[in-house]
Design an enzyme around this catalytic site. Structure first.
Site, PDB file in Angstrom:
ATOM      1  CG  HIS A 176     138.438  14.788  56.984  1.00  0.00           C
ATOM      2  ND1 HIS A 176     138.036  14.082  55.872  1.00  0.00           N
ATOM      3  CD2 HIS A 176     137.343  15.452  57.435  1.00  0.00           C
ATOM      4  CE1 HIS A 176     136.747  14.310  55.667  1.00  0.00           C
ATOM      5  NE2 HIS A 176     136.302  15.142  56.600  1.00  0.00           N
TER       6      HIS A 176
ATOM      7  CG  ASN B  73     134.071  16.015  53.656  1.00  0.00           C
ATOM      8  OD1 ASN B  73     134.575  14.891  53.732  1.00  0.00           O
ATOM      9  ND2 ASN B  73     133.582  16.659  54.697  1.00  0.00           N
TER      10      ASN B  73
ATOM     11  CB  CYS C 166     134.593  12.849  58.314  1.00  0.00           C
ATOM     12  SG  CYS C 166     133.202  13.391  57.325  1.00  0.00           S
TER      13      CYS C 166
HETATM   14  N1  ACO Z   1     125.769  28.878  48.190  1.00  0.00           N
HETATM   15  C1  ACO Z   1     125.457  30.168  48.377  1.00  0.00           C
HETATM   16  N2  ACO Z   1     125.107  30.659  49.572  1.00  0.00           N
HETATM   17  C2  ACO Z   1     125.035  29.793  50.593  1.00  0.00           C
HETATM   18  C3  ACO Z   1     125.325  28.420  50.450  1.00  0.00           C
HETATM   19  C4  ACO Z   1     125.692  27.976  49.183  1.00  0.00           C
HETATM   20  N3  ACO Z   1     126.019  26.689  48.931  1.00  0.00           N
HETATM   21  N4  ACO Z   1     125.182  27.821  51.637  1.00  0.00           N
HETATM   22  C5  ACO Z   1     124.811  28.761  52.519  1.00  0.00           C
HETATM   23  N5  ACO Z   1     124.726  29.952  51.889  1.00  0.00           N
HETATM   24  C6  ACO Z   1     124.368  31.264  52.433  1.00  0.00           C
HETATM   25  C7  ACO Z   1     123.523  31.139  53.682  1.00  0.00           C
HETATM   26  O1  ACO Z   1     122.152  31.017  53.355  1.00  0.00           O
HETATM   27  C8  ACO Z   1     123.830  32.444  54.365  1.00  0.00           C
HETATM   28  O2  ACO Z   1     123.062  33.468  53.737  1.00  0.00           O
HETATM   29  P1  ACO Z   1     122.443  34.657  54.608  1.00  0.00           P
HETATM   30  O3  ACO Z   1     123.615  35.373  55.182  1.00  0.00           O
HETATM   31  O4  ACO Z   1     121.685  35.442  53.591  1.00  0.00           O
HETATM   32  O5  ACO Z   1     121.592  34.003  55.647  1.00  0.00           O
HETATM   33  C9  ACO Z   1     125.280  32.705  54.025  1.00  0.00           C
HETATM   34  O6  ACO Z   1     125.567  31.901  52.866  1.00  0.00           O
HETATM   35  C10 ACO Z   1     126.227  32.317  55.124  1.00  0.00           C
HETATM   36  O7  ACO Z   1     125.876  31.029  55.600  1.00  0.00           O
HETATM   37  P2  ACO Z   1     126.672  30.334  56.734  1.00  0.00           P
HETATM   38  O8  ACO Z   1     126.080  29.001  57.024  1.00  0.00           O
HETATM   39  O9  ACO Z   1     126.827  31.299  57.874  1.00  0.00           O
HETATM   40  O10 ACO Z   1     128.085  30.143  56.022  1.00  0.00           O
HETATM   41  P3  ACO Z   1     129.460  29.820  56.654  1.00  0.00           P
HETATM   42  O11 ACO Z   1     130.380  30.946  56.454  1.00  0.00           O
HETATM   43  O12 ACO Z   1     129.351  29.249  58.033  1.00  0.00           O
HETATM   44  O13 ACO Z   1     129.954  28.661  55.680  1.00  0.00           O
HETATM   45  C11 ACO Z   1     130.206  26.274  55.713  1.00  0.00           C
HETATM   46  C12 ACO Z   1     129.219  27.434  55.623  1.00  0.00           C
HETATM   47  C13 ACO Z   1     131.092  26.294  54.481  1.00  0.00           C
HETATM   48  C14 ACO Z   1     129.433  24.972  55.762  1.00  0.00           C
HETATM   49  C15 ACO Z   1     131.043  26.474  56.986  1.00  0.00           C
HETATM   50  O14 ACO Z   1     130.228  26.613  58.117  1.00  0.00           O
HETATM   51  C16 ACO Z   1     131.980  25.352  57.222  1.00  0.00           C
HETATM   52  O15 ACO Z   1     132.959  25.198  56.526  1.00  0.00           O
HETATM   53  N6  ACO Z   1     131.759  24.520  58.240  1.00  0.00           N
HETATM   54  C17 ACO Z   1     132.585  23.385  58.515  1.00  0.00           C
HETATM   55  C18 ACO Z   1     131.783  22.207  58.305  1.00  0.00           C
HETATM   56  C19 ACO Z   1     132.325  21.236  57.305  1.00  0.00           C
HETATM   57  O16 ACO Z   1     133.261  21.429  56.566  1.00  0.00           O
HETATM   58  N7  ACO Z   1     131.669  20.127  57.327  1.00  0.00           N
HETATM   59  C20 ACO Z   1     131.985  19.048  56.498  1.00  0.00           C
HETATM   60  C21 ACO Z   1     131.487  17.789  57.134  1.00  0.00           C
HETATM   61  S1  ACO Z   1     132.165  17.558  58.697  1.00  0.00           S
HETATM   62  C22 ACO Z   1     133.702  17.195  58.427  1.00  0.00           C
HETATM   63  O17 ACO Z   1     134.047  16.537  57.523  1.00  0.00           O
HETATM   64  C23 ACO Z   1     134.658  17.766  59.398  1.00  0.00           C
END
Ligand code: ACO
Length: 325
Positions: free
Chosen positions: A252, A282, A115
């Site tokens: 980004h 993304n 990325c």
């Molecule tokens: N839809 C519905 N529920 C979901 C989904 C979905 N797509 N994905 C996960 N969940 C659920 C999980 O199962 C979990 O359920 P539970 O509490 O019953 O176990 C709950 O949502 C919370 O899951 P988390 O993984 O803790 O969610 P989080 O708040 O961390 O959000 C996310 C996830 C959006 C990926 C976040 O961690 C994030 O933004 N991370 C940054 C990573 C990123 O943006 N990466 C992109 C690539 S890298 C880059 O370009 C920088």
């Protein structure tokens, strides 16, 4: 003493016609529009259709940038494509683009910075231009991440989209560039010990297959905000620029919460941040040049504006770039 600068003389982009909304995705993935918007800011993404490749997207973005810069294909002597989703293991995606746009006299190669790949490509192109190893560089970020998605992993498959963005950089000396436009500096770093939190689980010398994206989202999130802020602050300090001097932050476009975290740490006004993540999702290495072109075409970004970019990707690899457009 006269100094050479790498000046952006054209921008372009291409997005596949096929738009996939969150609602559409929720028909086949156990997710919802509200969850995706709340956690990421994403409303929709573009996915390629059968037969469309990364080099197809890149070539379209390149053609638009050449048209805007009023250049013919052979006016360009360097083509760099930043991608983690090339058409083939080899040859490079850049050589495919070279052929598709009709360039016969340049050097074309890819860079792999996930990325953050666009910033790596910008940095490499700038070195070529300022060392007089090339005169005009076409720098493209292009990705078909839809092919790297595991559609049974809802924590990653909702985050990404396909697209391409391109810029053309020209080496200009002080007489051609009296207003000091161009790339001012790039700060980049990587840390290979963080492989496990973001990678594709395959490749030619491991599984023999491309692999799918694997990510520990919370870990990536933490690294993103701290590392991007540190890099941005270091770049601004190095060039004696304060955040209020900036006209634009073009980050980004991974996640609205990462962008918002950065903006607050830098104490920037909301209206100075270019945000395209709701409509593009993304698009990895394509996200910054796509957002740049979008803002230029919308009439927001003007010649002479001071812009800060920042990006982080699998590696991890991260950094920032300061430029006068
Ligand atoms: N839809 C519905 N529920 C979901 C989904 C979905 N797509 N994905 C996960 N969940 C659920 C999980 O199962 C979990 O359920 P539970 O509490 O019953 O176990 C709950 O949502 C919370 O899951 P988390 O993984 O803790 O969610 P989080 O708040 O961390 O959000 C996310 C996830 C959006 C990926 C976040 O961690 C994030 O933004 N991370 C940054 C990573 C990123 O943006 N990466 C992109 C690539 S890298 C880059 O370009 C920088």
């Amino acid at each position: 003493m006269t100094s050479l600068k790498s000046v952006i003389i054209g921008t372009g982009s291409y997005l596949p016609e096929n738009i996939v909304t969150n609602e559409k995705l929720a028909e086949t993935v156990d997710t919802s529009h509200d969850w995706i918007v709340e956690r990421t800011g994403i409303h929709q993404r573009h996915f390629v259709t059968e037969g469309q490749t990364t080099s197809d997207l890149a070539a379209e973005a390149a053609k638009e940038a050449m048209e805007i810069a009023n250049l013919k294909p052979n006016d360009i002597d360097l083509i760099i494509v930043a991608t983690a989703s090339p058409d083939y293991t080899f040859p490079s995606c850049a050589t495919r683009v070279q052929h598709k746009i009709g360039n016969t006299n340049g050097l074309a190669f890819d860079v792999a910075g996930a990325c953050a790949g666009y910033l790596v490509a910008l940095n490499v192109a700038d070195s070529f231009l300022r060392l007089k190893k090339a005169k005009r560089a076409l720098v493209i970020g292009s990705e078909v991440f839809s092919k790297l998605l595991d559609m049974s992993d809802r924590s990653t498959c909702v985050l990404f989209g396909d697209g391409a963005g391109a810029v053309i950089l020209e080496a200009q000396d002080d007489s051609q560039n009296p207003n000091g436009r161009g790339l001012i500096g790039v700060d980049m770093q990587s840390d290979g010990s963080t492989f496990n939190i973001l990678h594709a689980d395959g490749g030619p010398s491991t599984t023999g297959k491309t692999g799918k994206i694997r990510m520990v989202g919370k870990e990536v999130f933490k690294h993103a905000v701290t590392k991007l802020t540190a890099s941005a602050e270091s770049t601004l300090k190095k060039y004696n620029v304060s955040p209020e001097d900036l006209d634009w932050l073009i980050p980004h476009q991974a996640n609205i919460r990462i962008i918002e975290g950065m903006r607050r740490k830098l104490k920037l006004d909301e209206d100075k941040v270019i945000v395209t993540v709701p409509k593009h999702a993304n698009t990895s290495a394509a996200s910054i040049p796509l957002a740049l072109h979008d803002a230029v075409m919308a009439g927001k970004i003007k010649k002479g504006d001071l812009i800060l970019h920042e990006a982080i990707g699998g590696g991890l690899i991260w950094g920032s770039a300061l430029l006068r457009f």
